[in-house]
Scaffold this active site. Sequence first.
Site, short mmCIF file in Angstrom:
data_model
loop_
_atom_site.label_atom_id
_atom_site.label_comp_id
_atom_site.label_asym_id
_atom_site.label_seq_id
_atom_site.Cartn_x
_atom_site.Cartn_y
_atom_site.Cartn_z
N LEU A 69 0.82 -1.21 0.00
CA LEU A 69 0.00 0.00 0.00
C LEU A 69 0.86 1.26 0.00
CD1 LEU A 69 -2.78 -1.15 2.51
CD2 LEU A 69 -2.85 -1.15 0.01
N ASP A 70 2.05 1.18 0.58
CA ASP A 70 3.00 2.30 0.54
C ASP A 70 4.15 1.87 -0.35
OD1 ASP A 70 4.65 4.43 0.86
OD2 ASP A 70 4.65 4.41 3.05
#
Length: 285
Positions: A69-70
Amino acid sequence: MIFFQLYGYCYQDSNDIPDTLTTITELGSPLEMIQLLQTSWEDRFRICLSLVRLLHYLAHSPLGSVTLLDFRPRQFVIVDGELKVTDLDDASIEESSCTSNSDCFMEFPARNFTLPCSVEGRCQSMNEKRNLYNAYRFFFTYLLPHSAPSSLRPLLDKIVNATGELHWGIDETAAQLERVLNLYKSGEYLQNTTRMPKAEYRRVPEAFIPDENYRCWPSYHHKGCLLSVFDVNEAIEICDSYSQCKAFVLTNETTWTGRQLVFFKMASNHIMPDPDKITYVKVTD
């Protein structure tokens, strides 16, 4: 090993330092994109290849398809020339549920995508495609095409465009990058290029030119022109392409692909003996 390696850890709980966890990991270098753009194409390609191999593993992991997600570059480090992920706190194996395609909407700063909703009520390959598009926008567009061998550019442009449009999944992307690696290592990428020398060269075995350097970009040496070649013919082709090149020296050093490192020189006035090197001097222009 595609993840940052943990060698050990120590948990300490005392009045002075409560709840402290110390980890011992392998040493990696922070990812600096500006510095990467100044390195050789071969090294930049290695980083992209190691990233794709990582994403291929995440797409087929024992836990299911994993998305990061990051995906910012600060989540990665370089270890021995390859990219490794250091932070899995923001990893997820949850595939979004859906009732229609409109539920499978992926939004990025420059592009949006709508993926199919499967009969099982899950957005098809959303984790995989999110990883792949992030690899495209953070890495491929900057690192893959620039200063690549000209005969490989069409295939590299195809890879960049296909990932940027999400026309391919990770399996096809990985297969195509492995194809590039095979073409590059085997020298097949040179078969469609014209390799008629413009000049004649005299071979001087066990010899080296210590000075007479000029700078080229990209180079493995910041004060000289040190490039990798598949064979002597490619070295001659490179020397012919530089007006200041009057000689080159084959070293016994190789890159990660097995290609030989060669110093290109602007003169051959001072040749010294060296049993580990071979010098070629241009005798006609």
